[in-house]
Design a protein around this motif. Structure first.
Motif, PDB file in Angstrom:
ATOM      1  N   ASP A 141      27.892  59.037  33.664  1.00 28.30           N
ATOM      2  CA  ASP A 141      28.644  57.810  33.389  1.00 28.30           C
ATOM      3  C   ASP A 141      28.558  57.510  31.896  1.00 28.30           C
ATOM      4  OD1 ASP A 141      29.919  55.423  33.352  1.00 28.30           O
ATOM      5  OD2 ASP A 141      28.436  54.342  34.559  1.00 28.30           O
ATOM      6  N   VAL A 142      29.547  57.997  31.174  1.00 29.96           N
ATOM      7  CA  VAL A 142      29.555  57.831  29.712  1.00 29.96           C
ATOM      8  C   VAL A 142      29.545  56.350  29.339  1.00 29.96           C
ATOM      9  CG1 VAL A 142      30.823  58.326  27.596  1.00 29.96           C
ATOM     10  CG2 VAL A 142      30.743  60.030  29.435  1.00 29.96           C
ATOM     11  N   SER A 143      30.156  55.521  30.180  1.00 30.88           N
ATOM     12  CA  SER A 143      30.227  54.084  29.864  1.00 30.88           C
ATOM     13  C   SER A 143      28.838  53.450  29.802  1.00 30.88           C
ATOM     14  CB  SER A 143      31.079  53.354  30.896  1.00 30.88           C
ATOM     15  OG  SER A 143      30.496  53.453  32.194  1.00 30.88           O
ATOM     16  N   ALA A 144      27.869  54.080  30.490  1.00 35.97           N
ATOM     17  CA  ALA A 144      26.508  53.540  30.470  1.00 35.97           C
ATOM     18  C   ALA A 144      25.864  53.676  29.094  1.00 35.97           C
ATOM     19  CB  ALA A 144      25.653  54.260  31.514  1.00 35.97           C
ATOM     20  N   PHE A 145      26.471  54.511  28.254  1.00 32.61           N
ATOM     21  CA  PHE A 145      25.929  54.711  26.914  1.00 32.61           C
ATOM     22  C   PHE A 145      26.825  54.086  25.842  1.00 32.61           C
ATOM     23  CE2 PHE A 145      24.489  58.116  29.636  1.00 32.61           C
ATOM     24  CZ  PHE A 145      23.130  58.231  29.329  1.00 32.61           C
ATOM     25  N   ALA A 146      27.830  53.333  26.305  1.00 34.24           N
ATOM     26  CA  ALA A 146      28.804  52.768  25.361  1.00 34.24           C
ATOM     27  C   ALA A 146      28.171  51.782  24.387  1.00 34.24           C
ATOM     28  CB  ALA A 146      29.938  52.100  26.142  1.00 34.24           C
TER      29      ALA A 146
ATOM     30  N   ALA B 290      20.859  60.655  23.471  1.00 36.78           N
ATOM     31  CA  ALA B 290      20.501  59.903  24.685  1.00 36.78           C
ATOM     32  C   ALA B 290      21.074  60.589  25.921  1.00 36.78           C
ATOM     33  CB  ALA B 290      21.011  58.474  24.578  1.00 36.78           C
ATOM     34  N   MET B 291      22.305  61.096  25.830  1.00 34.44           N
ATOM     35  CA  MET B 291      22.926  61.766  26.972  1.00 34.44           C
ATOM     36  C   MET B 291      22.318  63.146  27.204  1.00 34.44           C
ATOM     37  SD  MET B 291      26.961  60.654  26.855  1.00 34.44           S
ATOM     38  CE  MET B 291      27.264  61.044  25.140  1.00 34.44           C
ATOM     39  N   VAL B 292      21.983  63.852  26.121  1.00 38.10           N
ATOM     40  CA  VAL B 292      21.375  65.187  26.249  1.00 38.10           C
ATOM     41  C   VAL B 292      20.061  65.110  27.020  1.00 38.10           C
ATOM     42  CG1 VAL B 292      20.232  67.043  24.943  1.00 38.10           C
ATOM     43  CG2 VAL B 292      22.482  66.196  24.226  1.00 38.10           C
TER      44      VAL B 292
END
Length: 797
Positions: free
Chosen positions: A622-627, A638-640
């Motif tokens: 969920d990319v939006s969680a890192f927006a 953070a996503m990696v």
């Protein structure tokens, strides 16, 4: 030959070298009258002995008689027998041991401790001291005054010897007594006593030995005999002990010979060690530019074994206890601690290792040089090149070809071309070097490449997967030269997805060899004559947008690259580059490589080709969680952190969720990566109309081995890069400030930081009020590359 060795007041008879080699010292009984000794070296008796004449007084008589050697020996034996009977009474009196007027043979009897006695006692596990008994200390213990002037309480069990014949010994004479005893110790006397006692199969007490070798059981002689026996590890062994009294027996001849062999071997080893230590000490003292070369330490077998033991100790890779023992002995002899760091520092100090030696490379046993037979085989391939696909190659030399890579790249695997079709769509060509024209599956060169798995790119050097000459001169793409290639051409739809593709053997002629920096500059300049480069950038943007729509996660961050051109120097130059993976030129190249990988996966799927298809199952991030995080390194890293590792399927494509691709095969680096080369073997065979040379099962076994080696190399590259970044920081001025992005909080106010100028992640305490994504300034407090330590402190403005 029978000879006599008379020492002080006693003689030992044994077989020995010629009599003339011995010295004769006659006891006080033999000096009562004038005696003479004559030797005629030219005259011999019938028995083969030289003729000796002795004019000697007889023990206890006033007569003077003349003797030949043989009669002299017989007479002395008779006199000694009588003399020893008288002296045995003296022994009993001296040590206060009486049993019906006779000493108990072969039975040690303990002697009572009394005030004034001179005793030897065990102070601790390493020290034995001589002392005078002072008084009782409680019911069992005794207060003693030792040779160091210290009064202490000892237990009876600590007493190892009571010097016989001593009453009220003078405290001030202990040191003098010890000095005289040390001067009187001659270990060669034990050998003579051993011969006689072994022949008679008799045991001996220290006092009896004193009578034999000194002719006296006076305190000094008895103590000397005790020291000789207690310290001896060759001729005698303790047979029985009772309190402070011990009985010693002669060892068998076979045992003595074996012990002697071991002793001589030990002495030789100690001498060898000492000589090696002198070599080390000498090398340490030399200036850095005059130290002996590394090769000089491995010429002689003895030296090589020791230096290799030290090397193994330094990298915690001792193969045997013997290697560990040898290294420990060397370090101890050099006055150093028995630690890996001590061994490392010693090897650096003597010039065997450079100051910045890569220990991980040694520990991981990374292959650097290629074996001679592989180099020879590679040269044969270059001298007689055979191209099995010559007639099937498509001539693409009319295309403008861009090869874009880092400025120090030695081997070029790939290049790019592009054009706009009449219908407005973009067609791109990804040209990949074709090493399979030189190597075939299972050949010597191929097997060596598989063993390595990948080229190794370190800050200090590059170690190619193939022999350097073959990789650079034969396989690599070269500017301005006609080169064989394997080309993947792709026509893109306007949304960036693949409309058409083809895979062909080709001939190309690279036009430009650009660095990422120069390619970015050309793109920025937007020159009309470089329209093809602009088209490649446009195609890359289309592809990136399309992949994002397929769920791709943008993991672009900053990447550090370091080159150390002279790593052997104590203070080598360090060239550090920080590259943003979102840079237009880097985006362009990476997108084209991914496009090629997708096309090959599709080609493999359509033709049922076993290939190393890569995928990553976690596709629903969920990319939006890192927006809420700033775009760039903070969000990407953070996503990696939550991504799972890639997977490989050898039979069919699997979705790569992170890349947003339905299938993907790494294909564009066959000179550098062995799995890419395997894909080339498979695809090339199908292009020729043949079956793939490798089954899925064979690929699986090979891929497993290669991936294992690749992980090792990846770890090495990471640790090497970390080392040189920290070394770079260590050299900077202490007051220098660095920009740091807060990536996350580890605990309380301790945050994980990314130093933007050097691309290094570290941790430090940050002030209240700062948030993830904020930029702070820090200083380097400590930097120790060898220990992988970097300490940062926030600079509060």
């Amino acid at each position: 030959m029978i000879s006599v060795r008379a020492v002080n007041t006693c003689s030992i008879f044994r077989s020995s070298p010629p009599v003339s080699s011995f010295r004769f010292r006659f006891n006080k009984h033999l000096r009562t009258n004038t005696s003479s000794f004559q030797y005629d070296r030219h005259s011999k008796s019938g028995s083969g002995f030289p003729t000796f004449r002795f004019d000697l007084p007889i023990l206890g008589h006033g007569d003077v008689r003349s003797y030949s050697l043989q009669s002299f020996v017989d007479t002395v034996f008779e006199e000694l027998t009588s003399y020893r009977k008288r002296k045995r009474q003296g022994i009993c009196s001296a040590i206060k041991l009486k049993t019906g007027g006779e000493v108990l043979d072969d039975k040690p009897v303990n002697q009572a401790v009394e005030k004034g006695l001179l005793v030897e006692f065990k102070k601790d596990s390493e020290r034995v001291l001589l002392a005078v008994v002072q008084r009782r200390d409680g019911k069992k213990n005794w207060m003693v005054y030792d040779q160091n002037g210290v009064t202490s309480s000892i237990k009876p069990q600590q007493i190892t010897y009571i010097v016989p014949g001593v009453d009220n010994f003078d405290l001030t004479q202990i040191s003098s007594f010890i000095q005289k005893a040390q001067q009187n110790l001659d270990t060669s006397l034990l050998e003579f006593a051993w011969v006689e006692l072994l022949e008679k199969n008799k045991s001996v007490t220290p006092e009896e030995l004193a009578e034999m070798i000194f002719g006296s059981v006076e305190p000094l002689e008895s103590y000397c005999a005790h020291l000789l026996l207690s310290k001896d590890d060759l001729y005698f062994t303790v047979q029985e002990t009772k309190g402070s009294r011990s009985l010693y027996g002669p060892r068998p001849t076979v045992q003595v010979e074996e012990l002697m062999r071991r002793k001589l071997a030990k002495e030789a080893a100690e001498k060898e060690l000492q000589e090696f230590v002198q070599l080390l000490t000498s090398a340490k003292a030399m200036p850095s530019n005059a130290k002996p070369p590394k090769t000089s330490w491995v010429v002689e077998e003895k030296i090589r074994c020791k230096i290799e033991s030290l090397e193994a100790y330094a990298i915690d890779a001792c193969k045997s206890n013997d290697e560990k023992r040898i290294a420990g002995m060397i370090l101890t002899a050099m006055g150093m601690g028995k630690t890996a760091s001590s061994a490392l520092n010693l090897l650096i100090d003597i010039g065997y290792f450079p100051v910045h030696v890569n220990l991980d490379m040694l520990k991981l046993n990374i292959h650097t040089d290629h074996p001679d037979e592989i180099i020879s085989a590679a040269e044969d391939l270059l001298s007689e090149p055979v191209d099995p696909d010559k007639i099937n190659r498509k001539d693409l030399t009319h295309l403008k070809v861009y090869a874009i890579d880092v400025d120090e790249a030695d081997e070029l695997d790939d290049a790019l071309s592009a054009t706009r079709l009449q219908d407005g769509r973009i067609k791109v060509w990804i040209h990949v070097a074709d090493p399979t024209q030189y190597v075939q599956p299972g050949s010597k060169v191929d097997r060596e490449a598989m063993r390595r798995g990948t080229s190794v790119f370190l800050p200090t050097a590059t170690y190619p997967m193939f022999p350097e000459k073959l990789a650079m001169e034969g396989m690599s793409l070269k500017q301005g030269e006609v080169c064989n290639a394997l080309t993947v051409s792709v026509i893109l739809h306007s949304d960036g997805c693949i409309a058409e593709y083809s895979v062909n053997n080709s001939i190309i002629k690279p036009t430009y060899m650009l660095t990422y920096e120069s390619a970015s500059e050309l793109l920025h300049m937007n020159l009309e004559e470089e329209a093809e480069l602009k088209l490649l950038s446009e195609a890359a943007s289309l592809r990136l947008q399309w992949r994002r729509e397929q769920g791709a996660v943008d993991t672009a961050t900053i990447e550090t690259r370091i080159k150390v051109p002279n790593p052997e120097d104590p203070e080598p130059a360090i060239n550090l580059y920080v590259e943003n993976q979102a840079d237009p030129a880097m985006r362009l190249v990476s997108e084209m490589m991914l496009l090629c990988g997708e096309a090959i996966a599709t080609f493999g799927s359509c033709n049922n080709i076993p290939l190393p298809y890569r995928g990553q199952p976690q596709s629903n991030i969920d990319v939006s969680a890192f927006a809420h995080l700033p775009e760039g390194p903070v969000r990407s890293l953070a996503m990696v952190r939550i991504m799972r590792g890639a997977e490989i399927d050898l039979r069919k494509p699997i979705r790569h969720g992170i890349l947003g691709l339905p299938g993907y095969v790494q294909f564009t680096s066959p000179i550098r990566r062995y799995l890419d080369l395997l894909a080339h073997y498979q695809v090339k065979a199908v292009l020729r109309g043949d079956s793939p040379p490798l089954s899925a099962g064979q690929l699986e076994g090979m891929a497993s081995l290669v991936n294992m080696q690749t992980r090792v190399v990846r770890r090495l590259c990471s640790s090497s890069l970390q080392y040189w970044i920290i070394e770079f920081l260590r050299r900077q001025p202490k007051e220098k400030k660095y920009r740091a992005l807060i990536l996350r909080f580890i605990k309380d106010r301790v945050a994980a930081l990314l130093l933007v100028e050097v691309g290094l992640q570290a941790s430090a305490w940050v002030s209240l009020g700062t948030q993830i994504g904020d930029e702070v300034q820090v200083r380097v407090e400590e930097a120790h590359p060898r220990d992988d330590i970097i300490s940062l402190k926030e600079v509060v403005v």
